[in-house]
Each structure stands twice: as C-alpha cells, then as structure tokens.
Design an enzyme around this catalytic site. Structure first.
Site, PDB file in Angstrom:
ATOM      1  N   LYS A 123       0.819  -1.202   0.000  1.00  0.00           N
ATOM      2  CA  LYS A 123       0.000   0.000   0.000  1.00  0.00           C
ATOM      3  C   LYS A 123       0.861   1.263   0.000  1.00  0.00           C
ATOM      4  CE  LYS A 123      -3.405  -2.518  -0.383  1.00  0.00           C
ATOM      5  NZ  LYS A 123      -3.950  -2.640  -1.757  1.00  0.00           N
ATOM      6  N   ARG A 136       2.697  13.926 -14.193  1.00  0.00           N
ATOM      7  CA  ARG A 136       2.094  14.018 -15.521  1.00  0.00           C
ATOM      8  C   ARG A 136       0.982  15.053 -15.560  1.00  0.00           C
ATOM      9  NH1 ARG A 136      -0.370   9.432 -17.361  1.00  0.00           N
ATOM     10  NH2 ARG A 136       0.272   9.811 -19.497  1.00  0.00           N
ATOM     11  N   GLN A 141      -7.343  13.741 -11.545  1.00  0.00           N
ATOM     12  CA  GLN A 141      -7.355  12.407 -10.967  1.00  0.00           C
ATOM     13  C   GLN A 141      -7.081  12.410  -9.464  1.00  0.00           C
ATOM     14  OE1 GLN A 141      -8.319  10.259 -13.071  1.00  0.00           O
ATOM     15  NE2 GLN A 141      -7.981  11.425 -14.940  1.00  0.00           N
ATOM     16  N   HIS A 146      -9.324   9.688  -3.791  1.00  0.00           N
ATOM     17  CA  HIS A 146      -8.040   9.080  -4.157  1.00  0.00           C
ATOM     18  C   HIS A 146      -7.021   9.245  -3.032  1.00  0.00           C
ATOM     19  CE1 HIS A 146      -4.681   8.011  -6.898  1.00  0.00           C
ATOM     20  NE2 HIS A 146      -4.025   8.918  -6.199  1.00  0.00           N
ATOM     21  N   HIS A 149      -8.081   7.452   0.313  1.00  0.00           N
ATOM     22  CA  HIS A 149      -7.880   6.001   0.303  1.00  0.00           C
ATOM     23  C   HIS A 149      -6.411   5.633   0.418  1.00  0.00           C
ATOM     24  CE1 HIS A 149      -8.005   1.792  -0.718  1.00  0.00           C
ATOM     25  NE2 HIS A 149      -7.071   2.046  -1.601  1.00  0.00           N
ATOM     26  N   TYR A 187      -4.013  -4.311 -16.569  1.00  0.00           N
ATOM     27  CA  TYR A 187      -4.692  -3.384 -17.486  1.00  0.00           C
ATOM     28  C   TYR A 187      -3.883  -2.095 -17.604  1.00  0.00           C
ATOM     29  CZ  TYR A 187      -8.082  -0.326 -19.618  1.00  0.00           C
ATOM     30  OH  TYR A 187      -8.699   0.551 -20.473  1.00  0.00           O
ATOM     31  N   LYS A 204     -12.186  -3.719 -20.641  1.00  0.00           N
ATOM     32  CA  LYS A 204     -12.075  -2.753 -19.547  1.00  0.00           C
ATOM     33  C   LYS A 204     -13.410  -2.485 -18.862  1.00  0.00           C
ATOM     34  CE  LYS A 204     -12.120   1.153 -22.726  1.00  0.00           C
ATOM     35  NZ  LYS A 204     -11.294   2.255 -23.220  1.00  0.00           N
ATOM     36  N   THR A 208     -15.362  -2.961 -13.640  1.00  0.00           N
ATOM     37  CA  THR A 208     -16.314  -2.580 -12.597  1.00  0.00           C
ATOM     38  C   THR A 208     -17.040  -3.807 -12.073  1.00  0.00           C
ATOM     39  OG1 THR A 208     -16.635  -0.388 -13.590  1.00  0.00           O
ATOM     40  CG2 THR A 208     -18.306  -1.141 -12.028  1.00  0.00           C
TER      41      THR A 208
END
Length: 316
Positions: A123, A136, A141, A146, A149, A187, A204, A208
C-alpha cells in the site's frame, strides 16, 4: 496542562508499542505508528500542495516506460501476495468460515505474518500512483477519495498487522483485493504500453463488474460472523470495519454501474481512439481501492453543449 497531555500521549505511545506483535516487531515500518504516519502525512502534503506547485510551471513528464515497469512489477507483487496468502492458510488449513487469529510461531503462521506485512507494504508502494498523476499533471485524478484512500488504507492496515498479523478470517479481504489488483495493474500496464495494445483492452468495462464481485465475496464471507453461534474472533472490531467497507464500496460501485451502463452516461463511443501516450479518450469505469482505475493512463472528456466535462472514476 500541556506537559501532562504530552506525557499522556507518550505514555500511550509507549504502551501501544509494547502491544505490537513480537513476530514482526523488527519488520520495516512496524516499530511504531509514528514513522508510517509521518510518511503518509508527507504523502498527503505532496499530493495536495507541494507536488502540484512543483509542476505548476513545468511541462507534464512522459513516463510511459516507468509506468509500464511499475505496473507489471505491481502485477507480480500482488500475484505473490495472493499465492502466499493461499499457501499460508487459505488453501491449506483455513476453513473459510470462522478462522481465528493464530498467535503461534508455526512455520505456516509465520508465513501468514510475513504476507500480511507484505500486503501492508504494498500500500505504500501504491503511493506511486499519485506521484505519476502529479508528474504528468493529471490534477483531475487527484480527488479527495483518491488521496483519502491511499493514505487511510496503509494507516489502518498498520494497526491491523501490528495487533493481528495472522488475522484469520480478517485477512480474506486482503487476499481478494490483491487478486483484483493483479488484473487492474495488468490493465494499467497494457494501457501505458501504447496505442498498439488498445485492441487488447476490450474488456475494460468488465473491471467494474470485477470490483463489484470483490465486494460481494468479501461482504458475504465476513457476514458469516454475525450468524455463527460460537465464533469467538479475538478482535471483532476488524470484522465490523471490513463489513462496513465492503458494503459501502459495493453501493458506490453499483451506482457507477447504473450511471455508466444502464443509463448510458459513460458508454464508450465508436469514435474513441487511442491517444499518443497510449491512453484511451474515454474513462475507465472502475473504482478500486478508492483510487482511479486509470493511474495516469486514461483521460476522459465528453463534449456537452460546447463545454468539456472531464470525467473521472475512482478505483479501490
């Protein structure tokens, strides 16, 4: 007053350090909660403030090669974690029902202890997902979910590993999560490899569904505890937290599935084409571990009434 408060905090810290399982007390980042908490606070500071400011007047870096290496290394690491979880109990001695925390020093138990620690360390490695976003300049994002978590997951796992490294039925969700990450990072790796691999990414949209299946399996497994009459699990708080986590994210992902595929708000169009950096021009409908499934490899943009709406999806 301040001196007394500081003294009480230090006393609590020392008392808790004495409770860390002796089987992994000497492992890296297990000597106490302060080092790992400091790293995670530095991560949040970098992700939210320092990183974006550092890149504000710089061009985004092209890190495709680094991302390919990173993603496929994560595939290997998570595959090893799954194998070790299986060999240290889940495919050997565990019943898949009321499996208690093992406090012995049997070889198989020590193997489970090492595997739990390795999952915890993974993690911290995953924090590089955010570093790639920052370098980048993928600011869209780096959402609250994000960052939350990526910082909260390793923080909570430290307490779990420190107190219950051979966690019995409480370790099941870690094994399942690592199995999902094998698929997820595979992926990512193909996506970062360039446009020539886009034809292999037709699956892809099923990511989900894989995530939803993960939460269903974890929730069903942990729910057994509430129906067992004689399951004296030593630390039931972990059971409650895992159940809440599984149900919460199942609802979150289900809502995304409805929006993406039933209402069709995120269905890919036939005109979607790979971009030069090997990413697709539409979002990847997956949430895994509270972060974007697209670790910098995919951008989303939909035109609505002349405006560009940037879409994002978070992963677990």
């Amino acid at each position: 007053m301040l001196q007394e408060a500081a003294s009480n905090i230090l006393k609590f810290h020392d008392d808790f350090k004495s409770r860390i399982d002796v089987r992994l007390r000497d492992y890296p980042l297990m000597e106490g909660p302060v080092p790992m908490t400091s790293i995670l606070l530095a991560y949040v500071l970098f992700a939210v403030f320092l990183g974006p400011r550092l890149m504000a007047n710089r061009k985004p870096l092209r890190l495709n090669t680094a991302m390919i290496v990173y993603n496929f290394c994560m595939v290997l690491l998570n595959a090893i974690i799954v194998y070790e979880f299986m060999m240290s109990g889940w495919a050997t001695t565990f019943t898949w029902r009321c499996d208690l925390i093992d406090t012995s020093k049997k070889p198989e138990t020590l193997r489970m202890v090492r595997t739990g620690w390795l999952f915890y360390i993974s993690k911290f490695i995953e924090l590089l997902d955010t570093v790639f976003f920052v370098l980048r300049k993928k600011r869209t994002q780096i959402t609250f979910l994000h960052v939350f978590h990526h910082s909260f997951m390793p923080w909570t796992w430290w307490w779990g590993v420190a107190l219950t490294p051979a966690g019995g039925m409480g370790s099941f969700h870690a094994m399942v999560n690592s199995a999902v990450h094998v698929i997820m990072y595979f992926y990512y790796g193909l996506s970062a490899a360039g446009p020539r691999f886009q034809k292999y990414l037709w699956w892809k949209k099923y990511m989900t569904a894989i995530q939803l299946t993960q939460f269903v399996i974890v929730s069903i497994h942990i729910s057994q505890y509430y129906f067992m009459e004689d399951c004296n699990y030593q630390l039931p708080l972990w059971i409650h937290l895992i159940w809440i986590y599984g149900v919460f994210f199942f609802l979150l992902f289900s809502n995304f599935w409805v929006q993406a595929y039933i209402k069709g708000k995120r269905l890919p169009s036939k005109d979607d084409k790979p971009t030069q950096n090997g990413s697709t021009s539409e979002s990847i409908p997956v949430v895994a571990n509270g972060k974007h499934l697209e670790n910098g490899n995919a951008n989303t943009h939909h035109h609505t009434n002349g405006k560009i709406i940037f879409g994002k999806v978070k992963e677990i």
